[in-house]
Enzyme design. Structure first.
Site, PDB file in Angstrom:
ATOM      1  N   HIS A  17       0.844  -1.209   0.000  1.00 54.18           N
ATOM      2  CA  HIS A  17       0.000   0.000   0.000  1.00 54.18           C
ATOM      3  C   HIS A  17       0.876   1.255   0.000  1.00 54.18           C
ATOM      4  CE1 HIS A  17      -3.097  -2.615   2.323  1.00 54.18           C
ATOM      5  NE2 HIS A  17      -3.580  -2.438   1.111  1.00 54.18           N
ATOM      6  N   LYS A  41     -21.124  -3.525   9.512  1.00 57.06           N
ATOM      7  CA  LYS A  41     -20.368  -4.790   9.486  1.00 57.06           C
ATOM      8  C   LYS A  41     -19.264  -4.757  10.530  1.00 57.06           C
ATOM      9  CE  LYS A  41     -20.730  -6.680   4.848  1.00 57.06           C
ATOM     10  NZ  LYS A  41     -20.019  -6.832   3.583  1.00 57.06           N
ATOM     11  N   ARG A  95      -1.538  -5.766  -8.331  1.00 55.15           N
ATOM     12  CA  ARG A  95      -0.465  -6.727  -8.078  1.00 55.15           C
ATOM     13  C   ARG A  95      -0.468  -7.805  -9.157  1.00 55.15           C
ATOM     14  NH1 ARG A  95      -2.630  -7.938  -2.127  1.00 55.15           N
ATOM     15  NH2 ARG A  95      -4.460  -7.950  -3.453  1.00 55.15           N
ATOM     16  N   SER A 132      -3.007  -8.024   3.002  1.00 55.11           N
ATOM     17  CA  SER A 132      -3.406  -7.832   4.404  1.00 55.11           C
ATOM     18  C   SER A 132      -3.948  -9.138   4.985  1.00 55.11           C
ATOM     19  CB  SER A 132      -4.488  -6.752   4.503  1.00 55.11           C
ATOM     20  OG  SER A 132      -3.970  -5.503   4.118  1.00 55.11           O
TER      21      SER A 132
END
Ligand code: PNS
Length: 163
Positions: A17, A41, A95, A132
């Protein structure tokens, strides 16, 4: 100079990032890193406040020489974040081909729905494997993620409580 929105979950922010933020700063001069969240959420591993604090600390060294980095939290749509935060367009890091499939659909939807354009930045080859999700998984079992995250995140992962 343009101001660009870099939206993501950033749970947690990692070196891939930060590479995208650096590239966007080099090209456009001003970046808003927006931690997107859905208030209905669960927050994930880190709370929104924790994610923002880690982003803030991680991007601090990138500021200066006319380069601006703002950090924001935004509930809802990236296109609304772009409008409300006054950014010119969205940037996303790519990516792999898998990222392209996902991002292309979002970019086209965001353009058709709201006229907000997306620019892709290819991630640095040495960092393309970082995610992540895998960082959370490795850290949960006590593995070493020091090559994937900035120091601010490493210390938080060492303190985190995993389910
Ligand atoms: O880091 P991530 O999880 O890949 O980020 C995905 C994110 C948060 C950038 C994306 O899911 C998003 O833009 N969410 C906000 C909601 C939204 O705009 N949905 C419409 C997509 S067309």
């Amino acid at each position: 100079m343009a101001t660009v929105l870099y939206p993501g979950s950033f749970d947690p922010i990692h070196l891939g990032h930060l590479d995208v933020v650096e590239q966007a700063l080099e090209l456009f001069g001003s970046v808003v890193v927006a931690a997107m969240h859905n208030p209905s959420k669960p927050s994930g591993l880190f709370t929104l406040d924790e994610r923002l604090a880690m982003i803030d600390e991680a991007v601090a060294p990138l500021r200066g020489d006319g380069r601006e980095v703002r950090v924001a939290a935004f509930p809802g749509l990236a296109v609304d974040a772009s409008r409300e935060l006054g950014t010119d367009f969205i940037v996303k890091g790519l990516r792999t081909g898998g990222d392209f499939e996902v991002e292309q659909q979002m970019a086209q939807t965001n353009y058709v729905a709201a006229g907000v354009r997306t620019v892709y930045l290819p991630c640095k080859p040495a960092l393309v494997f970082i995610s992540s999700r895998f960082i959370r998984e490795i850290a949960k079992y006590g593995g070493d993620v020091s090559a994937m995250v900035p120091p601010a995140v490493l210390s938080q992962l060492q303190r985190a409580t995993f389910d």
